[in-house]
Design an enzyme around this catalytic site. Sequence first.
Site, mmCIF file in Angstrom:
data_model
loop_
_atom_site.group_PDB
_atom_site.id
_atom_site.type_symbol
_atom_site.label_atom_id
_atom_site.label_comp_id
_atom_site.label_asym_id
_atom_site.label_seq_id
_atom_site.Cartn_x
_atom_site.Cartn_y
_atom_site.Cartn_z
ATOM 1 N N CYS A 1 8.423 5.106 35.074
ATOM 2 C CA CYS A 1 8.295 6.891 36.258
ATOM 3 C C CYS A 1 6.966 6.704 37.428
ATOM 4 O O CYS A 1 7.618 6.961 37.856
ATOM 5 C CB CYS A 1 7.979 8.147 35.235
ATOM 6 S SG CYS A 1 9.475 8.903 35.066
ATOM 7 N N ARG B 1 8.575 3.450 28.806
ATOM 8 C CA ARG B 1 9.173 4.828 29.661
ATOM 9 C C ARG B 1 8.854 5.203 30.758
ATOM 10 O O ARG B 1 8.798 5.376 31.954
ATOM 11 C CB ARG B 1 10.157 5.210 28.699
ATOM 12 C CG ARG B 1 11.350 6.769 29.439
ATOM 13 C CD ARG B 1 12.097 5.213 30.381
ATOM 14 N NE ARG B 1 12.871 7.029 30.945
ATOM 15 C CZ ARG B 1 12.667 6.790 32.212
ATOM 16 N NH1 ARG B 1 11.109 5.875 32.544
ATOM 17 N NH2 ARG B 1 12.960 7.481 33.546
ATOM 18 N N CYS C 1 0.539 -1.133 0.039
ATOM 19 C CA CYS C 1 -0.170 -0.037 0.024
ATOM 20 C C CYS C 1 0.675 1.221 0.005
ATOM 21 O O CYS C 1 0.332 2.203 -0.687
ATOM 22 C CB CYS C 1 -0.597 0.451 1.418
ATOM 23 S SG CYS C 1 -1.806 -0.920 1.152
ATOM 24 N N HIS C 2 1.735 1.971 0.682
ATOM 25 C CA HIS C 2 2.502 2.458 0.886
ATOM 26 C C HIS C 2 3.487 2.998 -0.436
ATOM 27 O O HIS C 2 4.671 3.879 0.318
ATOM 28 C CB HIS C 2 2.635 2.133 2.714
ATOM 29 C CG HIS C 2 2.153 2.527 3.750
ATOM 30 N ND1 HIS C 2 1.409 4.102 3.763
ATOM 31 C CD2 HIS C 2 1.463 1.864 4.309
ATOM 32 C CE1 HIS C 2 -0.103 3.183 4.682
ATOM 33 N NE2 HIS C 2 0.671 2.438 5.294
ATOM 34 N N CYS D 1 4.922 14.300 37.185
ATOM 35 C CA CYS D 1 6.443 14.369 35.909
ATOM 36 C C CYS D 1 6.812 15.726 36.175
ATOM 37 O O CYS D 1 7.738 16.068 36.046
ATOM 38 C CB CYS D 1 5.005 14.208 34.739
ATOM 39 S SG CYS D 1 3.983 13.475 34.550
ATOM 40 N N HIS E 1 10.055 16.583 36.007
ATOM 41 C CA HIS E 1 11.028 16.893 34.395
ATOM 42 C C HIS E 1 10.681 18.590 34.464
ATOM 43 O O HIS E 1 11.857 19.337 32.903
ATOM 44 C CB HIS E 1 10.204 16.242 33.770
ATOM 45 C CG HIS E 1 10.448 14.595 34.199
ATOM 46 N ND1 HIS E 1 12.609 14.740 33.384
ATOM 47 C CD2 HIS E 1 9.413 13.623 34.320
ATOM 48 C CE1 HIS E 1 11.890 12.928 33.689
ATOM 49 N NE2 HIS E 1 10.451 12.539 34.412
ATOM 50 N N CYS F 1 -3.943 -0.435 11.439
ATOM 51 C CA CYS F 1 -3.387 -1.157 9.548
ATOM 52 C C CYS F 1 -3.514 -2.899 9.747
ATOM 53 O O CYS F 1 -3.752 -2.969 8.866
ATOM 54 C CB CYS F 1 -1.883 -0.594 9.666
ATOM 55 S SG CYS F 1 -2.013 0.935 7.896
#
Lengths: 258, 144
Positions: free
Chosen positions: A219, A215, A76-77, A174, A178, A111
């Site tokens: 945390c 990830r 397709c791509h 967070c 951060h 997809c």
Amino acid sequence: MSARILCLGLVLVFAASYAMAQVGGEKRRSGYQDMGEALQKMQDDDTANPGMLFVQLGGQLWAKPAGAENKSCADCHGAAANSMKGVATRYPAIPHGADRPVDLEGRINLCRTENQKAERLPPENRDLLALEAYVAHQSRGMPIAPPYGPLLDAFRAQGEGIYRRRQGQLNLSCAICHDDNAGKKLAGIAIPEAHPTGYPIYRLEWQTLGSLKRRLRNCLVGIRAEAWPLDAPEYVALELYLMERAKGLPLETPAVRP
Amino acid sequence: MRILLVIALLLTACPVAAQPVTPQIVDDAIPASLTGRPGDAARGRAIVANRSTGLCLLCHSGPIAEERFQGDIAPSLAGAGSRWSEGQLRLRIVDGSRLNADTIMPAYYRTGGLQRVARAFEGKTILSAAQVEDVVAYLVTLKD
């Protein structure tokens, strides 16, 4: 006297390098800038970057037919170097006709289920990470460019709310680490600014490639908060907000991190 | 018979995951020990040094040379025993938000007012009353 001159010299060198670092007004730092030279070299050298093995695998999977339709991504791509260039800089995004955003791995699974009639690949699955790394690699060096729209903006605002809310037994947000304390040392290690510029990343601590969701869960575990289920919309909302914070920074996939 | 008595004594000595007692705050301090007994400074030092029990050195540095990876987000623990009294240290560990609502230091002996706590830690304090006392006993020794 000579000590004073040395001091003056150091101050001048510092001031000059600081001024150079401010060129273009970019104060945000990718985690890349805070890791040692050896790791930076590992990321920069495609023959040393372990993430490139996944990119290679992703390239093979791209051309391999899958599912009941027996179609490959390439059917397709076409060539990913053309069709996928810049795509990863714009995710998460809302697929046509959908009512909620998906991240790149969500898009790949859509997809698979809709067009290839293949099974969903589970989170942190090697093939899923490889395909994601292959697609994102086509945008390496391009600036992160999030899309906008009322629905997307609402999810992004939800993500920012999560980012700023204290949670877990340690009662941290967070933002506390951060935003407010980035660059300071947590257990001897500089806290990064949390710009998701290189996902999926090869993390030495994991000894494998991993997703941004993985990830984020690290945390959450660290602050002793209840991690959301892997398919929860909260992760995508957070990803949307993080990509907005990182808007304009160049994509590094596959990044290497300690 | 004597063995039974020993077992009974051991059982009563075991820490129970009890509701935290409500400590009495006087001004900016909790003057009385949470357990009614003084803590043990050597045990307190071990708790402070332990990354997964006390967690202190994640953010603070302190005079614990064998722990190489220390934080610089919060003030050094060195000299804490000359800056604060025993009771002031106790309140700062139990619930620093009573003194500064915006503090980022977790409340080590409080279970209320928290969101989305992981199931494994729900309803539990970060340290037990006895552990808080051990840490207090250690910190008051840090005079320089």
